[in-house]
Design a protein around this motif. Structure first.
Motif, PDB file in Angstrom:
ATOM      1  N   LYS A 123     -80.906  -5.679  46.254  1.00  0.00           N
ATOM      2  CA  LYS A 123     -82.159  -6.030  46.925  1.00  0.00           C
ATOM      3  C   LYS A 123     -82.741  -7.356  46.451  1.00  0.00           C
ATOM      4  O   LYS A 123     -83.063  -8.234  47.258  1.00  0.00           O
ATOM      5  N   GLY A 124     -82.888  -7.514  45.146  1.00  0.00           N
ATOM      6  CA  GLY A 124     -83.540  -8.699  44.609  1.00  0.00           C
ATOM      7  C   GLY A 124     -82.813  -9.986  44.951  1.00  0.00           C
ATOM      8  O   GLY A 124     -83.427 -10.963  45.394  1.00  0.00           O
ATOM      9  N   VAL A 125     -81.498  -9.993  44.802  1.00  0.00           N
ATOM     10  CA  VAL A 125     -80.746 -11.226  45.003  1.00  0.00           C
ATOM     11  C   VAL A 125     -80.628 -11.569  46.490  1.00  0.00           C
ATOM     12  O   VAL A 125     -80.620 -12.761  46.862  1.00  0.00           O
ATOM     13  N   VAL A 126     -80.561 -10.556  47.360  1.00  0.00           N
ATOM     14  CA  VAL A 126     -80.516 -10.831  48.799  1.00  0.00           C
ATOM     15  C   VAL A 126     -81.841 -11.435  49.254  1.00  0.00           C
ATOM     16  O   VAL A 126     -81.869 -12.410  50.013  1.00  0.00           O
ATOM     17  N   ARG A 127     -82.931 -10.867  48.781  1.00  0.00           N
ATOM     18  CA  ARG A 127     -84.243 -11.425  49.123  1.00  0.00           C
ATOM     19  C   ARG A 127     -84.405 -12.830  48.555  1.00  0.00           C
ATOM     20  O   ARG A 127     -85.058 -13.687  49.156  1.00  0.00           O
ATOM     21  N   VAL A 150     -78.954 -14.615  56.156  1.00  0.00           N
ATOM     22  CA  VAL A 150     -78.132 -13.521  55.640  1.00  0.00           C
ATOM     23  C   VAL A 150     -77.792 -12.551  56.769  1.00  0.00           C
ATOM     24  O   VAL A 150     -78.667 -12.172  57.552  1.00  0.00           O
ATOM     25  N   ILE A 151     -76.542 -12.163  56.840  1.00  0.00           N
ATOM     26  CA  ILE A 151     -76.089 -11.087  57.723  1.00  0.00           C
ATOM     27  C   ILE A 151     -75.413 -10.047  56.845  1.00  0.00           C
ATOM     28  O   ILE A 151     -74.587 -10.385  55.998  1.00  0.00           O
ATOM     29  N   THR A 152     -75.776  -8.782  57.006  1.00  0.00           N
ATOM     30  CA  THR A 152     -75.110  -7.720  56.262  1.00  0.00           C
ATOM     31  C   THR A 152     -74.033  -7.086  57.130  1.00  0.00           C
ATOM     32  O   THR A 152     -74.156  -7.033  58.351  1.00  0.00           O
ATOM     33  N   ILE A 153     -72.985  -6.617  56.475  1.00  0.00           N
ATOM     34  CA  ILE A 153     -71.891  -5.952  57.203  1.00  0.00           C
ATOM     35  C   ILE A 153     -71.503  -4.668  56.484  1.00  0.00           C
ATOM     36  O   ILE A 153     -71.731  -4.517  55.277  1.00  0.00           O
ATOM     37  N   ASN A 154     -70.931  -3.739  57.246  1.00  0.00           N
ATOM     38  CA  ASN A 154     -70.253  -2.557  56.725  1.00  0.00           C
ATOM     39  C   ASN A 154     -71.183  -1.498  56.142  1.00  0.00           C
ATOM     40  O   ASN A 154     -71.105  -0.342  56.506  1.00  0.00           O
ATOM     41  N   SER A 155     -72.039  -1.858  55.212  1.00  0.00           N
ATOM     42  CA  SER A 155     -72.889  -0.868  54.558  1.00  0.00           C
ATOM     43  C   SER A 155     -74.278  -1.445  54.336  1.00  0.00           C
ATOM     44  O   SER A 155     -74.453  -2.650  54.178  1.00  0.00           O
ATOM     45  N   GLY A 156     -75.267  -0.552  54.334  1.00  0.00           N
ATOM     46  CA  GLY A 156     -76.647  -0.989  54.121  1.00  0.00           C
ATOM     47  C   GLY A 156     -77.448  -1.153  55.394  1.00  0.00           C
ATOM     48  O   GLY A 156     -78.473  -1.833  55.401  1.00  0.00           O
ATOM     49  N   GLN A 157     -77.017  -0.512  56.452  1.00  0.00           N
ATOM     50  CA  GLN A 157     -77.690  -0.654  57.745  1.00  0.00           C
ATOM     51  C   GLN A 157     -79.180  -0.324  57.663  1.00  0.00           C
ATOM     52  O   GLN A 157     -80.019  -1.030  58.227  1.00  0.00           O
ATOM     53  N   ASP A 158     -79.538   0.733  56.948  1.00  0.00           N
ATOM     54  CA  ASP A 158     -80.922   1.200  56.932  1.00  0.00           C
ATOM     55  C   ASP A 158     -81.875   0.248  56.218  1.00  0.00           C
ATOM     56  O   ASP A 158     -83.079   0.242  56.503  1.00  0.00           O
ATOM     57  N   LYS A 176     -82.653  -4.889  57.381  1.00  0.00           N
ATOM     58  CA  LYS A 176     -83.789  -5.615  57.949  1.00  0.00           C
ATOM     59  C   LYS A 176     -84.899  -5.809  56.934  1.00  0.00           C
ATOM     60  O   LYS A 176     -85.505  -6.889  56.838  1.00  0.00           O
ATOM     61  N   SER A 177     -85.179  -4.784  56.133  1.00  0.00           N
ATOM     62  CA  SER A 177     -86.259  -4.884  55.148  1.00  0.00           C
ATOM     63  C   SER A 177     -85.937  -5.874  54.040  1.00  0.00           C
ATOM     64  O   SER A 177     -86.837  -6.391  53.385  1.00  0.00           O
ATOM     65  N   TYR A 178     -84.658  -6.156  53.821  1.00  0.00           N
ATOM     66  CA  TYR A 178     -84.259  -7.137  52.813  1.00  0.00           C
ATOM     67  C   TYR A 178     -84.310  -8.568  53.356  1.00  0.00           C
ATOM     68  O   TYR A 178     -84.098  -9.522  52.615  1.00  0.00           O
ATOM     69  N   GLY A 179     -84.553  -8.689  54.666  1.00  0.00           N
ATOM     70  CA  GLY A 179     -84.665 -10.015  55.268  1.00  0.00           C
ATOM     71  C   GLY A 179     -83.440 -10.486  56.008  1.00  0.00           C
ATOM     72  O   GLY A 179     -83.402 -11.639  56.467  1.00  0.00           O
ATOM     73  N   ALA A 180     -82.429  -9.631  56.153  1.00  0.00           N
ATOM     74  CA  ALA A 180     -81.208 -10.031  56.867  1.00  0.00           C
ATOM     75  C   ALA A 180     -81.486 -10.198  58.356  1.00  0.00           C
ATOM     76  O   ALA A 180     -82.335  -9.502  58.933  1.00  0.00           O
ATOM     77  N   LEU A 181     -80.769 -11.115  58.982  1.00  0.00           N
ATOM     78  CA  LEU A 181     -80.929 -11.377  60.413  1.00  0.00           C
ATOM     79  C   LEU A 181     -80.370 -10.242  61.255  1.00  0.00           C
ATOM     80  O   LEU A 181     -80.903  -9.920  62.317  1.00  0.00           O
ATOM     81  N   SER A 182     -79.274  -9.638  60.790  1.00  0.00           N
ATOM     82  CA  SER A 182     -78.621  -8.593  61.556  1.00  0.00           C
ATOM     83  C   SER A 182     -77.689  -7.810  60.650  1.00  0.00           C
ATOM     84  O   SER A 182     -77.342  -8.272  59.555  1.00  0.00           O
ATOM     85  N   HIS A 183     -77.314  -6.624  61.112  1.00  0.00           N
ATOM     86  CA  HIS A 183     -76.294  -5.832  60.419  1.00  0.00           C
ATOM     87  C   HIS A 183     -75.165  -5.535  61.393  1.00  0.00           C
ATOM     88  O   HIS A 183     -75.405  -5.127  62.541  1.00  0.00           O
ATOM     89  N   ILE A 184     -73.938  -5.730  60.944  1.00  0.00           N
ATOM     90  CA  ILE A 184     -72.760  -5.483  61.773  1.00  0.00           C
ATOM     91  C   ILE A 184     -71.902  -4.427  61.095  1.00  0.00           C
ATOM     92  O   ILE A 184     -71.484  -4.607  59.945  1.00  0.00           O
ATOM     93  N   GLY A 185     -71.660  -3.338  61.798  1.00  0.00           N
ATOM     94  CA  GLY A 185     -70.835  -2.301  61.193  1.00  0.00           C
ATOM     95  C   GLY A 185     -70.915  -1.001  61.955  1.00  0.00           C
ATOM     96  O   GLY A 185     -71.299  -0.951  63.118  1.00  0.00           O
ATOM     97  N   GLN A 186     -70.551   0.048  61.282  1.00  0.00           N
ATOM     98  CA  GLN A 186     -70.529   1.386  61.846  1.00  0.00           C
ATOM     99  C   GLN A 186     -71.736   2.156  61.335  1.00  0.00           C
ATOM    100  O   GLN A 186     -72.038   2.123  60.142  1.00  0.00           O
ATOM    101  N   ASP A 187     -72.429   2.854  62.214  1.00  0.00           N
ATOM    102  CA  ASP A 187     -73.488   3.752  61.776  1.00  0.00           C
ATOM    103  C   ASP A 187     -72.802   4.944  61.116  1.00  0.00           C
ATOM    104  O   ASP A 187     -72.158   5.757  61.781  1.00  0.00           O
ATOM    105  N   GLU A 188     -72.927   5.054  59.800  1.00  0.00           N
ATOM    106  CA  GLU A 188     -72.142   6.034  59.059  1.00  0.00           C
ATOM    107  C   GLU A 188     -72.540   7.476  59.376  1.00  0.00           C
ATOM    108  O   GLU A 188     -71.681   8.363  59.407  1.00  0.00           O
TER     109      GLU A 188
END
Length: 322
Positions: A109-113, A122-130, A133-145
């Motif tokens: 969390k800290g380093v992404v922010r 920042v774009i997150t992939i694979n894990s961390g979907q939930d 957005k709260s960490y400030g990423a533009l989008s998440h790409i992956g599978q809803d686990e």
């Protein structure tokens, strides 16, 4: 005049065909198709060494990077604290974009922010979907686990299964926990979570074999990664169990096992697409301010793959892109 027009049209068709062929060859050879600046994009994942899943993610990312004139940097560490340090290194390098996984989100969390605050998209992939957005990423790409787990539960119901073991090979990985939770949500039978150290494959086999020997009611084993499916098959054979093995994720070995019937089904989340789309979307954002999903996650799975699909997919799994 008719002859002149026909010749003209033929020339246009020939030119268009040649141009299309040149573009295909250009993309295949890894040459950039754009004249935008040489942006630098880093991808930092929670992968351990030798994980074939992340090899596929990288292939997709590198293909998109070649097309988009991106300098692609990849690093990884399964230990969350060291993964965070690698993200810090990317920040210090003043990269133009950051792609990161959030398997253990609190540690990241800290380093992404910090990256977002430094003006790095920042774009997150694979894990961390939930939490993406709260960490400030533009989008998440992956599978809803959770959805993937629910799809598995429904598939097990269709197969008439009654008791499953969900084999978790990495403690603390929120995505793995979500998969098993999703299975429990829709499966009419019962699910036991079984934890094992995924870095010790003989240990994984012995742990699962012991479980199957002690509980003869288990008729399904679910592994959470393709490399663990063959090990689970061996464990079932060693325990004298008739439990069917199925798995999350796809690989060439899993495709072969689907074809010969030793694995029941697989859940494909299309890792090549995760890598490719993340890099391509980062380029689109820097070049044109684009963003997919309207603020919602961009899903690449789940897709249930069975024996009926295996033969058609093997040409892709053999080349390492599925």
């Amino acid at each position: 005049m008719a002859a002149v027009i026909a010749a003209s049209l033929a020339g246009c068709s020939s030119t268009g065909g040649k141009r299309a062929e040149e573009e295909r060859n250009r993309a295949a050879s890894g040459k950039a198709n754009v004249d935008t600046p040489r942006w630098k994009v880093a991808m930092v994942t929670h992968s351990g060494d030798g994980d074939s899943y992340w090899d596929i993610v990288q292939r997709g990312a590198k293909q998109a990077a070649a097309k988009d004139n991106i300098e692609f940097l990849y690093s990884h560490d399964k230990e969350a604290g060291r993964q965070a340090q690698l993200v810090q290194t990317a920040i210090d390098q003043k990269v133009d974009g950051l792609i990161v996984t959030l398997a253990k989100p609190e540690a990241m969390k800290g380093v992404v922010r910090k990256a977002v605050k430094a003006g790095i998209p920042v774009i997150t992939i694979n894990s961390g979907q939930d939490v993406s957005k709260s960490y400030g990423a533009l989008s998440h790409i992956g599978q809803d686990e959770v959805l993937a787990g629910e799809a598995v539960g429904e598939e097990l119901n269709k197969r008439g299964r009654k008791k499953a073991v969900c084999l978790l090979h990495e403690q603390g990985n929120v995505g793995h926990e979500e998969r098993c939770r999703g299975v429990k949500k829709t499966f009419d039978g019962t699910v036991d979570n079984l934890y094992a150290d995924g870095t010790n494959m003989p240990g994984v086999e012995s742990t699962l074999e012991a479980k199957l020997q002690s509980d003869k009611k288990v008729d399904t084993v679910l592994t959470l990664g393709a490399p663990f499916a063959p090990t689970a098959v061996q464990a079932a054979e060693g325990a004298g169990s008739d439990a069917e093995v199925s798995t999350f994720d796809l690989s060439d070995k899993v495709a072969q096992s689907l074809a010969d019937g030793s694995v029941g089904f697989a859940v494909d989340q299309q890792p090549y697409l995760q890598g490719y789309q993340a890099v391509d979307l980062m380029w689109l954002h820097r070049y044109n301010g684009n963003m997919l999903g309207g603020g919602q996650p961009v899903l690449t799975g789940p897709e249930i793959v069975t024996k009926d699909d295996a033969e058609a997919l093997q040409k892709y799994t053999k080349r390492g892109t599925r």
